[in-house]
Scaffold this motif. Structure first.
Motif, PDB file in Angstrom:
ATOM      1  N   ALA A  99      45.031 -87.177 -92.202  1.00  0.00           N
ATOM      2  CA  ALA A  99      44.528 -88.553 -92.086  1.00  0.00           C
ATOM      3  C   ALA A  99      44.197 -88.874 -90.625  1.00  0.00           C
ATOM      4  O   ALA A  99      43.188 -89.514 -90.345  1.00  0.00           O
ATOM      5  CB  ALA A  99      45.558 -89.534 -92.625  1.00  0.00           C
ATOM      6  N   ILE A 100      45.051 -88.400 -89.715  1.00  0.00           N
ATOM      7  CA  ILE A 100      44.786 -88.638 -88.277  1.00  0.00           C
ATOM      8  C   ILE A 100      43.533 -87.867 -87.844  1.00  0.00           C
ATOM      9  O   ILE A 100      42.697 -88.385 -87.119  1.00  0.00           O
ATOM     10  CB  ILE A 100      46.011 -88.226 -87.424  1.00  0.00           C
ATOM     11  N   ASP A 101      43.409 -86.647 -88.334  1.00  0.00           N
ATOM     12  CA  ASP A 101      42.215 -85.853 -87.998  1.00  0.00           C
ATOM     13  C   ASP A 101      40.932 -86.545 -88.444  1.00  0.00           C
ATOM     14  O   ASP A 101      39.896 -86.434 -87.800  1.00  0.00           O
ATOM     15  CB  ASP A 101      42.304 -84.483 -88.676  1.00  0.00           C
ATOM     16  N   MET A 103      40.337 -89.675 -88.514  1.00  0.00           N
ATOM     17  CA  MET A 103      40.131 -91.005 -87.905  1.00  0.00           C
ATOM     18  C   MET A 103      38.927 -91.015 -86.985  1.00  0.00           C
ATOM     19  O   MET A 103      38.688 -90.049 -86.286  1.00  0.00           O
ATOM     20  CB  MET A 103      41.389 -91.405 -87.101  1.00  0.00           C
TER      21      MET A 103
ATOM     22  N   VAL B  36      42.141 -99.306 -84.993  1.00  0.00           N
ATOM     23  CA  VAL B  36      42.896 -98.536 -83.996  1.00  0.00           C
ATOM     24  C   VAL B  36      42.050 -98.394 -82.737  1.00  0.00           C
ATOM     25  O   VAL B  36      40.860 -98.053 -82.825  1.00  0.00           O
ATOM     26  CB  VAL B  36      43.251 -97.149 -84.583  1.00  0.00           C
ATOM     27  N   ARG B  41      44.005 -93.883 -80.804  1.00  0.00           N
ATOM     28  CA  ARG B  41      43.451 -92.718 -81.514  1.00  0.00           C
ATOM     29  C   ARG B  41      43.743 -91.439 -80.729  1.00  0.00           C
ATOM     30  O   ARG B  41      44.124 -90.427 -81.297  1.00  0.00           O
ATOM     31  CB  ARG B  41      41.955 -92.907 -81.710  1.00  0.00           C
ATOM     32  N   LEU B  44      47.351 -90.549 -81.118  1.00  0.00           N
ATOM     33  CA  LEU B  44      47.626 -89.995 -82.449  1.00  0.00           C
ATOM     34  C   LEU B  44      47.117 -88.559 -82.581  1.00  0.00           C
ATOM     35  O   LEU B  44      47.782 -87.700 -83.155  1.00  0.00           O
ATOM     36  CB  LEU B  44      46.977 -90.867 -83.534  1.00  0.00           C
ATOM     37  N   LYS B  45      45.921 -88.334 -82.045  1.00  0.00           N
ATOM     38  CA  LYS B  45      45.351 -86.976 -82.118  1.00  0.00           C
ATOM     39  C   LYS B  45      46.233 -85.982 -81.369  1.00  0.00           C
ATOM     40  O   LYS B  45      46.454 -84.866 -81.834  1.00  0.00           O
ATOM     41  CB  LYS B  45      43.934 -86.949 -81.508  1.00  0.00           C
ATOM     42  N   MET B 120      46.784 -96.528 -92.216  1.00  0.00           N
ATOM     43  CA  MET B 120      46.762 -95.069 -92.078  1.00  0.00           C
ATOM     44  C   MET B 120      47.459 -94.371 -93.246  1.00  0.00           C
ATOM     45  O   MET B 120      46.991 -93.363 -93.750  1.00  0.00           O
ATOM     46  CB  MET B 120      47.429 -94.653 -90.767  1.00  0.00           C
TER      47      MET B 120
END
Lengths: 103, 255
Positions: A99-101, A103, B36, B41, B44-45, B120
């Motif tokens: 899910a983060i990928d 974004m 976000v 971001r 998070l990445k 998320m």
């Protein structure tokens, strides 16, 4: 009359100069090779040829060693993979990372 | 005609428009709040990359330790020290993975606020995201099967003892059920923004104790198998298991 000639020694040692000019300049091993008789060379060559032929015959005729029967592969990827019980929350984390990928 | 008859529809129309406007504003505001930022971001990445690296490393260690244990179990004369060392490695990697998952969850909450987190998580759940875990441990319960033991040509008593060792034991079933229950509970904890760390630690401990017991049970079964079978019988059984696993790996022909 000769007594009138001054008693002088030559400035340089002539023989030393001669030796310096006539010293073999090649490497000593090459110089040494020149001393080997053709007969010795022929003998060495013959000896080497005999050894080479003997080695070839030995390895050529010698029966190959019996192949050791390898045991059948028993390990399987299916049994070695990480099981669900090894990482029961892994799917959750993988989904969050995906899910983060995205974004 | 009463004047109010004309006014009422006009008032209600204005009310509807106002309510709709407020709803749209609220929706936009919530969207904006859930948005976000670039910095978040980025954080998070970076966190995802770090977590991925850690989990891959721990899983690789787990795979290697499992392969080592599997090799130890292939030999009739069981090398206890070798097997125990592999079991230790497995236990350690399992615990490490549980901690990595918890750490990742805590870090996410450090970056996102509650609405962003909900957004998320909804993305992580849908459409192909997190699913309930599939149990692939059943392979250990199906192999060796009854037929494999029958094919060994054992005596009556020996066969009875060998058959008692195959299939899932009641203890194993109980442990897997407990593990499933704990996992569900943990996922519920992870789905909430206010993560209860104490409860999470307690469940991690419970999950790990089940994992340890499962591995120990498997080891005990390996010991018992050697008490029942002779070396020759054991080796024949290993060969049959290997053949079955090979056949399971072969792709099915397409129709």
């Amino acid at each position: 009359m000769l007594t009138a000639v001054p008693d002088e020694a030559p400035v340089h040692d002539v023989w030393a100069l001669v030796r310096a000019r006539t010293r073999p300049r090649r490497a000593w091993s090459i110089a040494w090779l020149r001393t080997i008789s053709p007969r010795a060379v022929r003998r060495a060559a013959a000896f080497a040829a005999v050894i080479a032929v003997g080695t070839g015959v030995f390895y050529g005729i010698r029966p190959s060693a019996p192949e050791i029967e390898k045991p059948e592969p028993t390990a399987s990827v299916a049994t070695v993979t990480v099981k669900w019980s090894d990482d029961p929350l892994g799917q959750h984390t993988d989904a969050v990372i995906a899910a983060i990928d995205g974004m | 005609m009463h004047i109010g008859a004309f006014r009422r529809p006009a008032v209600s129309r204005i009310t509807v428009v106002l309510v709709a406007a407020v709803a749209v504003c609220a929706l936009l505001a919530s969207r904006a709040a859930a948005e976000v930022s670039d910095r978040q971001r980025e954080q998070l990445k970076s966190l995802a990359a770090d977590t991925r690296q850690k989990t891959e490393r721990a899983r690789a260690e787990l795979r290697n330790a499992r392969a080592e244990l599997y090799s130890a179990y292939q030999v009739y004369e069981l090398d206890e020290r070798r097997a125990k060392a592999a079991i230790e490695r497995i236990n350690s990697a399992q615990l490490q993975l549980l901690k990595i998952h918890l750490e990742n969850q805590l870090e996410i909450r450090q970056v996102l606020d509650s609405s962003q987190f909900r957004e998320m998580m909804s993305r992580a759940h849908n459409p192909r995201g997190m699913a309930w875990p599939s149990i692939d441990d059943s392979i250990a319960d199906r192999i060796p099967d009854r037929q494999m033991i029958e094919d060994l040509g054992l005596g009556t008593e020996q066969k009875r003892r060998a058959l008692a060792l195959i299939g899932p034991s009641s203890e194993r079933t109980r442990l897997l059920e407990k593990l499933r229950r704990d996992t569900r509970q943990m996922m519920e904890i992870y789905s909430r923004y206010d993560l209860d760390s104490t409860a999470a630690d307690r469940i991690i401990e419970s999950i790990h104790s089940s994992q340890i017991e499962l591995t120990e049970q498997n080891h005990k079964r390996q010991q018992q198998l050697r008490e029942v079978l002779t070396q020759r019988q054991f080796e024949r059984l290993q060969k049959a298991i290997a053949e079955r696993l090979q056949s399971m790996k072969k792709p099915r022909p397409r129709r």
